[in-house]
Scaffold this active site. Structure first.
Site, PDB file in Angstrom:
ATOM      1  N   LYS A 126       1.349  -1.102   0.161  1.00  0.00           N
ATOM      2  CA  LYS A 126       0.255  -0.209   0.504  1.00  0.00           C
ATOM      3  C   LYS A 126       0.933   1.476   0.007  1.00  0.00           C
ATOM      4  CE  LYS A 126      -4.079   0.987   0.032  1.00  0.00           C
ATOM      5  NZ  LYS A 126      -5.557   0.091  -0.113  1.00  0.00           N
ATOM      6  N   ASP A 166      -7.572   4.716  -4.360  1.00  0.00           N
ATOM      7  CA  ASP A 166      -7.725   4.490  -3.227  1.00  0.00           C
ATOM      8  C   ASP A 166      -8.197   5.204  -2.870  1.00  0.00           C
ATOM      9  OD1 ASP A 166      -7.363   1.986  -0.554  1.00  0.00           O
ATOM     10  OD2 ASP A 166      -7.346   4.361   0.558  1.00  0.00           O
TER      11      ASP A 166
HETATM   12  P1  NDP Z   1     -13.132   8.026  -2.732  1.00  0.00           P
HETATM   13  O1  NDP Z   1     -11.950   8.508  -2.393  1.00  0.00           O
HETATM   14  O2  NDP Z   1     -13.203   7.801  -3.802  1.00  0.00           O
HETATM   15  O3  NDP Z   1     -14.257   8.279  -1.618  1.00  0.00           O
HETATM   16  C1  NDP Z   1     -14.202   7.937  -0.764  1.00  0.00           C
HETATM   17  C2  NDP Z   1     -14.934   8.771   0.521  1.00  0.00           C
HETATM   18  O4  NDP Z   1     -14.791   8.406   1.972  1.00  0.00           O
HETATM   19  C3  NDP Z   1     -15.695   9.797   0.220  1.00  0.00           C
HETATM   20  O5  NDP Z   1     -17.163  10.283   0.074  1.00  0.00           O
HETATM   21  C4  NDP Z   1     -14.679  10.784   0.867  1.00  0.00           C
HETATM   22  O6  NDP Z   1     -15.429  11.784   1.350  1.00  0.00           O
HETATM   23  C5  NDP Z   1     -14.900   9.295   2.671  1.00  0.00           C
HETATM   24  N1  NDP Z   1     -14.065   9.535   3.303  1.00  0.00           N
HETATM   25  C6  NDP Z   1     -13.092   9.872   2.589  1.00  0.00           C
HETATM   26  N2  NDP Z   1     -11.958   9.927   4.851  1.00  0.00           N
HETATM   27  C7  NDP Z   1     -13.353  10.121   5.452  1.00  0.00           C
HETATM   28  C8  NDP Z   1     -13.081  10.823   6.478  1.00  0.00           C
HETATM   29  N3  NDP Z   1     -11.886  10.674   7.307  1.00  0.00           N
HETATM   30  N4  NDP Z   1     -14.187  10.655   7.394  1.00  0.00           N
HETATM   31  C9  NDP Z   1     -15.335  10.827   6.283  1.00  0.00           C
HETATM   32  N5  NDP Z   1     -15.438  10.227   5.480  1.00  0.00           N
HETATM   33  C10 NDP Z   1     -14.433  10.136   4.282  1.00  0.00           C
HETATM   34  O7  NDP Z   1     -12.378   6.513  -2.206  1.00  0.00           O
HETATM   35  P2  NDP Z   1     -12.369   4.755  -1.981  1.00  0.00           P
HETATM   36  O8  NDP Z   1     -14.401   5.286  -2.633  1.00  0.00           O
HETATM   37  O9  NDP Z   1     -12.186   4.776  -3.205  1.00  0.00           O
HETATM   38  O10 NDP Z   1     -12.236   4.537  -0.694  1.00  0.00           O
HETATM   39  C11 NDP Z   1     -13.648   4.119  -0.036  1.00  0.00           C
HETATM   40  C12 NDP Z   1     -12.933   3.072   1.193  1.00  0.00           C
HETATM   41  O11 NDP Z   1     -12.823   2.689   0.480  1.00  0.00           O
HETATM   42  C13 NDP Z   1     -10.641   3.842   1.566  1.00  0.00           C
HETATM   43  O12 NDP Z   1     -11.490   2.427   2.910  1.00  0.00           O
HETATM   44  C14 NDP Z   1     -10.369   2.151   0.663  1.00  0.00           C
HETATM   45  O13 NDP Z   1      -9.465   2.173   1.455  1.00  0.00           O
HETATM   46  C15 NDP Z   1     -12.084   1.157   0.225  1.00  0.00           C
HETATM   47  N6  NDP Z   1     -11.728   0.087  -0.907  1.00  0.00           N
HETATM   48  C16 NDP Z   1     -11.663   1.319  -1.877  1.00  0.00           C
HETATM   49  C17 NDP Z   1     -10.894  -0.447  -3.295  1.00  0.00           C
HETATM   50  C18 NDP Z   1     -10.957   1.178  -4.747  1.00  0.00           C
HETATM   51  O14 NDP Z   1     -10.731   0.145  -6.470  1.00  0.00           O
HETATM   52  N7  NDP Z   1     -11.153   2.121  -4.761  1.00  0.00           N
HETATM   53  C19 NDP Z   1     -11.138  -1.420  -3.033  1.00  0.00           C
HETATM   54  C20 NDP Z   1     -11.273  -1.977  -1.490  1.00  0.00           C
HETATM   55  C21 NDP Z   1     -10.851  -0.652  -0.313  1.00  0.00           C
HETATM   56  P3  NDP Z   1     -15.018  13.327   1.386  1.00  0.00           P
HETATM   57  O15 NDP Z   1     -14.870  13.343   0.292  1.00  0.00           O
HETATM   58  O16 NDP Z   1     -15.700  14.587   1.853  1.00  0.00           O
HETATM   59  O17 NDP Z   1     -13.254  13.355   2.028  1.00  0.00           O
HETATM   60  O1  2IT Z   2      -7.543  -1.605  -0.431  1.00  0.00           O
HETATM   61  C1  2IT Z   2      -8.086  -2.089  -2.192  1.00  0.00           C
HETATM   62  O2  2IT Z   2      -8.041  -3.325  -2.089  1.00  0.00           O
HETATM   63  C2  2IT Z   2      -7.365  -1.037  -3.008  1.00  0.00           C
HETATM   64  N1  2IT Z   2      -7.701   0.345  -2.695  1.00  0.00           N
HETATM   65  C3  2IT Z   2      -7.626  -1.387  -3.985  1.00  0.00           C
HETATM   66  C4  2IT Z   2      -6.445  -1.797  -4.204  1.00  0.00           C
HETATM   67  C5  2IT Z   2      -6.176  -2.171  -6.181  1.00  0.00           C
HETATM   68  O3  2IT Z   2      -4.387  -2.758  -6.609  1.00  0.00           O
HETATM   69  O4  2IT Z   2      -6.880  -2.482  -6.613  1.00  0.00           O
END
Ligand code: NDP
Ligand code: 2IT
Length: 444
Positions: A126, A166
């Protein structure tokens, strides 16, 4: 003292200033007790738990860039290459002001087991930076991404370490980083996933984490005599994972009534309008107040509160430790039947325990959100064979992977007398494969 307790003590002593990393290690090691107890002598001799909790390497670097006023800004960049026993390091890059080494380590540690669960050949890593993309111009984003990649390029490669998106890192950032990697290295290779479709990206990668979350949730419900149809769903977050979780939940006949961001949340009694949500978040990069302003059935509330709404299913899709014990109590009181984690470690240890003790089905993130990284691995396969598969082909592989993950963790839980404990099942199933590979490869 048992081997598990000894290693928890050791890791706590060595990483006292990294609460999120310690939380993740404790959750995993506690639930591995039955496996570790059954193999204690061998694992102790091979120092399996000491090795699996210490990253292969942790890279930290300066990221200087120039803002639109001509001012030089300096951020800190990270890449933690945690474990490559079963494949090249694989995991996202988080861009958020809260990022520090402990957060990247917790995410990298979780990624080892998640990637193992996918059944695809990818190790755990990561990275990211404390850079805040909010409010930055496109040029500033590009300047940051280029500087970040100028250093990161030394440590990654299609067969070595393949980063992805992420929080704060989406298609735009991956594009700028890919361009800079190519310029520096002169190699056109699948060094990043989540790429645009015109330069090696995979169809369905954008949707994959959210869709995968629903495929696994659906399978978990099915095996417990329920389904998604007509269920009321509360979702937190409004980013990549939340948007496509909402879309798939609705396709499966459920009604999603909440989304949130870091400043507030929306309750929409008519069900979230996904097209509007995409317009606000993906196109305008605006706040949820704009969603509420454009939608008569939506109420906007400042602060947190998503988990106070009565629902059948809760899907935390924002960030770590966003579902607390008090939220778990409220969900149970309101009759919630299942929680599945779209985010990484969104539920605190106490909240998880409370939900499980009170009969709520609980799917941990390392299983439930594995669809994103699994589809990234499918993107790597397509890049290697220089072909691209149709949306249907990728989506159907994703469905198969998520259903398979659920059955593997369900079986692992049963094998160790922990039927229905999907946290233990996921950790055990993920761990067993990595340990087998580590043992086979000797002390490295
Ligand atoms: P994005 O940046 O697209 O969206 C994040 C969302 O979460 C936004 O709505 C953001 O609000 C909110 N957020 C982020 N930080 C905070 C915080 N500290 N407090 C409150 N709200 C918060 O990210 P993703 O959707 O890609 O990721 C969301 C989660 O999913 C994370 O935990 C990530 O690690 C996990 N994840 C993502 C994957 C992927 O493929 N993208 C795969 C597997 C897991 P704001 O815009 O106001 O910051
Ligand atoms: O938390 C996760 O699994 C991710 N942000 C996606 C990682 C990836 O390599 O697609």
């Amino acid at each position: 003292m048992s081997y598990v307790d000894e290693v928890i003590e050791l890791v706590t002593k060595k990483n006292a200033d990294q609460p999120e990393f310690l939380q993740a290690v404790k959750e995993v090691l506690e639930s591995l007790r039955p496996v570790v107890d059954a193999n204690e002598e061998l694992y102790r001799k091979e120092a399996i738990l000491e090795r699996i909790t210490e990253p292969d390497r942790q890279i930290m670097f300066r990221v200087p860039w120039v803002d639109d006023q001509g001012q030089v800004q300096v951020n800190r960049g990270f890449r933690v290459q945690f474990n490559n026993a079963i494949g090249p390091y694989k995991g996202g890059l988080r861009l958020h002001p809260s990022v520090n080494l402990g957060i990247i380590k917790f995410l990298g540690f979780e990624q080892i087991f998640k990637n193992s669960l996918t059944s695809l050949p990818i190790g755990g890593g990561k990275g990211g930076s404390d850079f805040d993309p909010k409010g930055k111009s496109d040029r500033e984003i590009m300047a940051f991404c280029q500087s970040f990649m100028t250093e990161l390029a030394k440590y990654i490669g299609a067969d070595m370490d393949v980063p992805a998106g992420d929080i704060g890192t989406g298609a735009r950032e991956i594009g700028y980083m890919f361009g800079q990697y190519k310029k520096i290295k002169g190699i056109y290779e699948g060094v990043l996933t989540g790429k645009g479709l015109s330069y090696g990206g995979s169809l369905a990668r954008t949707e994959a984490t959210g869709y995968g979350l629903l495929y696994l949730t659906q399978e978990m419900l099915k095996c417990n005599g329920m389904d998604m149809k007509d269920k009321i769903v509360c979702i937190s977050g409004s980013g990549n994972v939340a948007i496509y979780a909402t879309q798939k939940a609705q396709q499966l006949g459920a009604k999603v009534v909440t989304v949130s961001d870091s400043t507030g949340w929306v309750y929409d009694s008519e069900g979230i309008d996904v097209a509007l949500l995409k317009e606000v978040k993906e196109v305008k990069r605006a706040r949820l107040t704009e969603y509420a302003a454009a939608r008569p059935s939506a109420e906007y509330h400042e602060g947190r509160g998503v988990w106070s709404i009565t629902c059948d299913i809760a899907l935390p899709c924002a960030t770590q430790n966003e579902l607390l014990l008090e939220d778990a109590k409220q969900l149970v009181e309101n009759g919630c039947k299942a929680v599945a984690e779209g985010a990484n470690m969104p539920t605190t240890l106490e909240a998880t325990e409370y939900l499980q003790k009170n009969g709520v089905l609980f799917a941990p993130g390392k299983a439930a959100n594995a669809g994103g990284v699994a589809t990234s691995a499918l993107e790597m396969s397509q890049n290697s064979e220089r072909l691209s598969w149709s949306f249907e082909e990728v989506d159907s592989k994703l469905q198969g992977i998520m259903v398979n993950i659920f059955h593997n963790l369900d079986a692992a839980a049963k094998r160790y007398g922990k039927e229905g404990d999907y946290v233990a099942g996921a950790n055990i199933a993920g761990f067993e494969k990595v340990v087998e590979a580590m043992m086979a490869q000797g002390v490295v």
